[in-house]
Design a protein around this motif. Structure first.
Motif, PDB file in Angstrom:
ATOM      1  N   ASN A   1       0.843  -1.193   0.000  1.00 22.69           N
ATOM      2  CA  ASN A   1       0.000   0.000   0.000  1.00 22.69           C
ATOM      3  C   ASN A   1       0.882   1.249   0.000  1.00 22.69           C
ATOM      4  N   THR A   2       1.379   1.572  -1.194  1.00 17.57           N
ATOM      5  CA  THR A   2       2.268   2.724  -1.353  1.00 17.57           C
ATOM      6  C   THR A   2       1.720   3.648  -2.443  1.00 17.57           C
ATOM      7  N   LEU A   3       2.227   4.854  -2.464  1.00 16.22           N
ATOM      8  CA  LEU A   3       1.801   5.846  -3.453  1.00 16.22           C
ATOM      9  C   LEU A   3       2.620   5.664  -4.731  1.00 16.22           C
ATOM     10  N   THR A   4       2.502   4.495  -5.319  1.00 21.57           N
ATOM     11  CA  THR A   4       3.258   4.147  -6.519  1.00 21.57           C
ATOM     12  C   THR A   4       2.342   3.427  -7.503  1.00 21.57           C
ATOM     13  N   GLU A   5       2.794   3.303  -8.747  1.00 25.69           N
ATOM     14  CA  GLU A   5       2.056   2.576  -9.772  1.00 25.69           C
ATOM     15  C   GLU A   5       3.041   1.684 -10.520  1.00 25.69           C
ATOM     16  N   ASP A   6       2.799   0.388 -10.479  1.00 25.93           N
ATOM     17  CA  ASP A   6       3.700  -0.591 -11.096  1.00 25.93           C
ATOM     18  C   ASP A   6       5.151  -0.386 -10.675  1.00 25.93           C
ATOM     19  N   GLY A   7       5.350  -0.129  -9.392  1.00 26.84           N
ATOM     20  CA  GLY A   7       6.688   0.023  -8.846  1.00 26.84           C
ATOM     21  C   GLY A   7       7.335   1.365  -9.094  1.00 26.84           C
ATOM     22  N   MET A   8       6.636   2.279  -9.743  1.00 21.53           N
ATOM     23  CA  MET A   8       7.205   3.581 -10.078  1.00 21.53           C
ATOM     24  C   MET A   8       6.592   4.684  -9.220  1.00 21.53           C
TER      25      MET A   8
END
Length: 280
Positions: free
Chosen positions: A252-259
């Protein structure tokens, strides 16, 4: 630059990082696909159905919903009536803020009758799928790890195959709705390739970014900076508070596909420069 050159420039930009070999997918598509897809949405005033939501465990990933929200806001600003189709828990998470069509999981008839009934009742002007699991040759749904996710992903394919309006698919790996359009060309990729096709297929390194390519043209043609008001970070905060996870890390992080969101911001900035809305 003219619209065709702009489209090809955006197409190259959106697969420049190439983490999942979408340059291979791009090579299989006739150049100008972002321009052509946007033309299908130009001046629409009716209902536009936007399918999204890729399950990760018992929740949903950030890639897909961010782009769906960007499209929803942009199309609504231009006078259309967007509706987001997704399965629970994403459907419940967004129901207070957006028009939502909940999708059933594994219906007995493959979702055919539900799609036919909704399409007949609502006569959408267009159907868009962004980072939606697509059926494979065995009729099941799989994630990037080859895990069967059929019981959790909801069924959206029939909304495209039964539609009597233009259909657009957006994907970044090969297992998404729309990838059936180039199934043979991407058969060698390490993925269970989806067989469901569409009128126009858009590819990007992150599916969310495909939404920005569409909005680039819609904003240019309407002389409105549709991307200037959109914040990937704010949208990631919204989804994170409702339980989203990164599809690659499953956290649950503020990322998309690890980016990080700065990558999406950079893409938006470059697109806005290309369309004349942002000046250095």
């Amino acid at each position: 630059m003219n619209d065709q050159i702009l489209s090809e420039t955006i197409e190259a930009l959106l697969v420049a990082r190439n983490p999942r070999q979408m340059q291979t997918a791009r090579a299989a598509l006739r150049p100008g696909y972002y321009r052509r897809a946007a033309a299908l949405l130009r001046d629409l005033k009716g209902t536009v159905l936007i399918g999204t939501g890729f399950p990760v465990g018992d929740t949903f990933e950030t890639d897909g919903p961010v782009g769906a929200i960007a499209l929803y806001q942009g199309l609504e600003a231009l006078g259309a009536q967007p509706v987001i189709a997704c399965a629970r828990p994403l459907a419940d998470a967004m129901a207070a803020d957006y028009r939502i069509l909940p999708l059933a999981c594994e219906p007995a008839d493959g979702g055919e009758q539900a799609a036919i009934s909704w399409l007949e009742a609502n006569t959408p002007a267009a159907v868009i799928s962004i980072e939606r699991p697509g059926r494979t040759a065995d009729g099941r749904y799989y994630n990037m790890r080859g895990e069967d996710i059929s019981s959790r992903c909801g069924v959206f394919d029939p909304f495209l195959t039964r539609a009597k309006c233009p259909t657009i698919g957006i994907g970044d790996g090969g297992n998404e709705i729309g990838m059936g359009k180039i199934a043979d060309a991407i058969a060698a990729l390490d993925i269970r390739v989806a067989v469901t096709s569409c009128d126009e297929l858009l590819v990007a390194d992150v599916s969310n970014w495909g939404a920005y390519g569409l909005l680039a043209f819609l904003g240019l043609w309407s002389e409105r900076d549709l991307l200037g008001a959109f914040s990937p970070l704010a949208t990631l905060h919204y989804l994170s508070e409702r339980g989203s996870v990164d599809g690659v890390t499953r956290e649950n992080t503020l990322t998309e596909d690890g980016m990080p969101p700065t990558e999406g911001d950079a893409v938006i900035g470059e697109i806005r420069r290309l369309t004349g809305f942002l000046h250095n």
